[in-house]
Each structure stands twice: as C-alpha cells, then as structure tokens.
Design a protein around this motif. Sequence first.
Motif, short mmCIF file in Angstrom:
data_model
loop_
_atom_site.label_atom_id
_atom_site.label_comp_id
_atom_site.label_asym_id
_atom_site.label_seq_id
_atom_site.Cartn_x
_atom_site.Cartn_y
_atom_site.Cartn_z
N ALA A 190 -7.53 11.43 5.72
CA ALA A 190 -6.53 10.51 6.26
C ALA A 190 -7.18 9.20 6.71
O ALA A 190 -6.69 8.10 6.41
CB ALA A 190 -5.77 11.15 7.42
N GLU A 191 -8.29 9.31 7.42
CA GLU A 191 -8.94 8.10 7.94
C GLU A 191 -9.57 7.29 6.82
O GLU A 191 -9.59 6.06 6.87
CB GLU A 191 -9.97 8.50 9.00
N ALA A 192 -10.09 7.98 5.78
CA ALA A 192 -10.66 7.26 4.64
C ALA A 192 -9.57 6.49 3.89
O ALA A 192 -9.79 5.35 3.45
CB ALA A 192 -11.36 8.24 3.70
N LEU A 193 -8.41 7.09 3.74
CA LEU A 193 -7.30 6.40 3.08
C LEU A 193 -6.81 5.22 3.91
O LEU A 193 -6.51 4.14 3.38
CB LEU A 193 -6.14 7.38 2.84
N MET A 194 -6.75 5.41 5.23
CA MET A 194 -6.30 4.31 6.10
C MET A 194 -7.29 3.15 6.07
O MET A 194 -6.88 1.99 6.17
CB MET A 194 -6.10 4.83 7.52
N GLU A 195 -8.58 3.46 5.93
CA GLU A 195 -9.57 2.39 5.85
C GLU A 195 -9.33 1.50 4.64
O GLU A 195 -9.72 0.33 4.62
CB GLU A 195 -10.98 3.00 5.79
N GLN A 196 -8.70 2.07 3.60
CA GLN A 196 -8.39 1.29 2.40
C GLN A 196 -7.01 0.65 2.47
O GLN A 196 -6.54 0.08 1.49
CB GLN A 196 -8.50 2.19 1.16
N GLY A 197 -6.37 0.74 3.62
CA GLY A 197 -5.12 0.02 3.84
C GLY A 197 -3.86 0.81 3.60
O GLY A 197 -2.76 0.28 3.73
N HIS A 198 -3.98 2.09 3.25
CA HIS A 198 -2.79 2.91 3.02
C HIS A 198 -2.22 3.40 4.35
O HIS A 198 -2.95 3.62 5.31
CB HIS A 198 -3.12 4.10 2.12
N LYS A 200 0.84 -1.20 0.00
CA LYS A 200 0.00 0.00 0.00
C LYS A 200 0.87 1.25 0.00
O LYS A 200 2.05 1.21 0.30
CB LYS A 200 -0.92 -0.01 1.22
N LEU A 201 0.26 2.37 -0.32
CA LEU A 201 0.99 3.64 -0.41
C LEU A 201 1.31 4.21 0.96
O LEU A 201 0.54 4.06 1.92
CB LEU A 201 0.17 4.65 -1.20
N ARG A 202 2.42 4.90 1.02
CA ARG A 202 2.77 5.73 2.18
C ARG A 202 2.47 7.18 1.79
O ARG A 202 3.13 7.75 0.91
CB ARG A 202 4.24 5.56 2.55
N VAL A 203 1.46 7.75 2.43
CA VAL A 203 0.98 9.07 2.08
C VAL A 203 1.28 10.04 3.22
O VAL A 203 0.90 9.79 4.37
CB VAL A 203 -0.54 9.07 1.79
N GLY A 204 1.95 11.13 2.91
CA GLY A 204 2.18 12.19 3.88
C GLY A 204 1.27 13.36 3.57
O GLY A 204 1.23 13.85 2.45
N TRP A 209 -17.54 10.50 1.36
CA TRP A 209 -16.11 10.22 1.32
C TRP A 209 -15.76 9.04 0.42
O TRP A 209 -14.65 8.97 -0.12
CB TRP A 209 -15.55 10.01 2.73
N SER A 210 -16.68 8.12 0.23
CA SER A 210 -16.40 7.01 -0.69
C SER A 210 -16.16 7.52 -2.10
O SER A 210 -15.29 6.99 -2.82
CB SER A 210 -17.57 6.02 -0.68
N GLN A 211 -16.90 8.56 -2.50
CA GLN A 211 -16.73 9.15 -3.82
C GLN A 211 -15.50 10.06 -3.87
O GLN A 211 -14.71 10.02 -4.82
CB GLN A 211 -17.97 9.97 -4.19
N VAL A 212 -15.33 10.87 -2.84
CA VAL A 212 -14.23 11.83 -2.82
C VAL A 212 -12.88 11.11 -2.74
O VAL A 212 -11.93 11.48 -3.44
CB VAL A 212 -14.40 12.81 -1.65
N THR A 213 -12.79 10.09 -1.90
CA THR A 213 -11.52 9.37 -1.77
C THR A 213 -11.12 8.71 -3.07
O THR A 213 -9.93 8.71 -3.45
CB THR A 213 -11.64 8.30 -0.66
#
Length: 394
Positions: free
Chosen positions: A30-38, A5-9, A358-362
Amino acid sequence: MDRRKLRVGIVCPYSFDAPGGVQFHIRDLAEALMEQGHHVSVLAPADEGTEIPDYITSGGKALPIKYNGSVARLTFGPRAAGRVRRWLKEGQFDILHLHEPMTPSLSMLALWNARGPIVGTFHTALIRSRALQFVYPMVRPSLEKFSARIAVSEDARRTLIDHLGGDAIVIPNGVYVDAFASAQPDDRWTGTKEAPTIAFLGRLDEPRKGLQVLTAAIPGVLKRFPGARFLVAGRGDEGKALALETLGELASSVEFLGGISDEEKAALLSSVDLYIAPQTGGESFGIVLVEAMSAGAVVVASNLGAFERVLDYGRAGFMFTNGDGDDLARQIILALENPEARAAKAAAATEFVQQFDWSQVTAKVLTVYEMVLSASAALGQVEVDSSQQVREAS
C-alpha cells in the motif's frame, strides 16, 4: 498529458492487532503504491484501540480461530459484511486487490460482494489443507470473478493449483532492501569470534516456526563455541518456558528479547553473525530470510522448498535437513568455522535479494493491474485511461 492515478482497494483477512507476514506485505505494498501517487485504501480487521495507519479502515474486531496450522485473527459475519459493502461503495475503486480470499474473513466477504476488476494474491503453501477443502465450496461460484491471480511463491502457486485449479502469476513478497542494508548494528547484539551471536525470530508457541529444532541444536553448538549467544525474538510464554526447561543449565546462553519493533529487528539482523530459520513447514516464501540477507546476516535455514528458492539453493546461505537439530548444529558450526564461506554466501545474498526489493515487486504488481484493466476496458467495464495510467506508473 497528466493522467489521474488509480484508486486501489486492498483487503487483508488477518487482524492488525497481531500483525504477521501477510499484514506487513499489504502494508508495504500500500505504501509503495502511494509513493507512486496512487490512492490506496486497505480494509483489515482491527480492534477499536489498535493503532493503524490512516489508509487502513477497520473491518471490525477479530476473533482468534485455528486455521491452516496456526491461530489466525479473523472477522466474519453479517456486521463485517456490512462494513465491507460500505467500504466498497465509498471507495469507488478502479481495481480491488484481495489477499488470501480463501480465508473466511474480509477478503472472502469482499469477493462475494464486489464487482469489476479483481486481483487475488495467495500466500498459503500447504501440501494438504483441510481448511481450504472446507471453504472451497463457499467460494467456488465466485472464483471466476478474479481477473488475475498472484501467488507469492512457487509453493503458494502449487497450493493454489492443487486446491482450486487454474494458475497464477508468481510475484514474490517485497522487502525494502536498502532499509535493512543501512540499519546500524547494536552493540548489545554484536558478536565476536569467540562469542558469536545467533538470532531466531518467530512466534515461540507455534511448533512449525521451529524453536524446538533450534533448542535441540544449541548444546552441540555450545560444545564447539562455548561463548555463543542465542538471541530469540518473538512472543509466546509457553514456547519460552519449554525451551528453558529443555536447555536446563545451558539456558544462560539464550536471551529472550520478546516482541521487537521493525527498527529493532533491522538492528538485530545487522548485528548478528547468523540468522536461523528452522521452520518445519507451512512456509510459502520466507520474508524474514530476505530481511536477514538484506541486513548482512548469513542465513542457516531448513531445506523447505520455499527457503531453498529464497537462498538460491544454498548459494546465498546454509541449508540443513528439516527438523534435524543435529544437522542444524553441524551447519551452524560449519558456518562459524569458515569465515570465507560465510563472506561468499553473504555477498551472493546481497546480490540475490535485489529482485525482492519493493521497487521491483511494485512494478510487477502494477503490470498485473495494467493487464487486468486493459482486459476490462476491452469488455467495456472500465475506461481505457485506467490502463494507460498504470503503464506510465510502471
């Protein structure tokens, strides 16, 4: 085949000591991205005693500074720059996402110090900005570092084009629509036909948030609906005192709730008959309008361009002439006197807000990451695998 998975700063320029729309946007992204495993790390100003999530790293204590028509809590200087460099080195991010990089705070420092794929998100919407004109020479040499630029609205995009040149992809602010839709009403804030409840949420001391416009409308509303209750949430002793002085004996119809939690906000918006957005300017989107629409409250908003777009040009809410308290009163009365029209706008709002979930925006943000990483891979800056991971996630 499994991919890493990506490392996002992500860098936030504004302090989490007094969070607002930008901070909440960054937190939820941040939390939406983490929910997808990033893997996500956020760098933001925060005082030592401020409670922040584990994924946020404090960039140091913030100072209140007048900026862009408001008071922003920012962090700048050599010590903050050192924290930024250390965070970047330890993070080893696949992609760096800077919010409001024209603000003299951590995002600007990160832009100066970072290398590799960089995405910038611009939230500000102003016709003229002395602050942007002032800082532009400081960041002009670094603007070419951006691999992609995002604006949260057409208004923010226009501000970016007018002040910096270039263009941006429009991706709106996000809302967890279901969380507001499922919020339970609170009996303390629920209205009746004879005593409807009308809510306002915002910083009371900041004139552009429009409490004074709502205050001017209250006498007219009370003439038609004497039992109406106005629920005002937000901090600001001076704004509260001015409103009470202006209203005089009518002040008994207004209840000041002070600062409220996210849970209380959702309950408030699901309880009231109307949500009033009387802001007079400087709004690039209108996230609280989307939250109110998601919760089922019918919105009455000033006819700012950003608000018109969020309300689908009046199909999903009532609009009044910006700054006109008498027109606001007329629109509130119109909404309260016409339950069928109110129900139609609420139904339209429920449908319209789905695009802001957020599902659409993420998914849209991840698509931008994919584009950036693919382009960087072509230039030999990152491994090809990174773009493939984002494609799978989105």
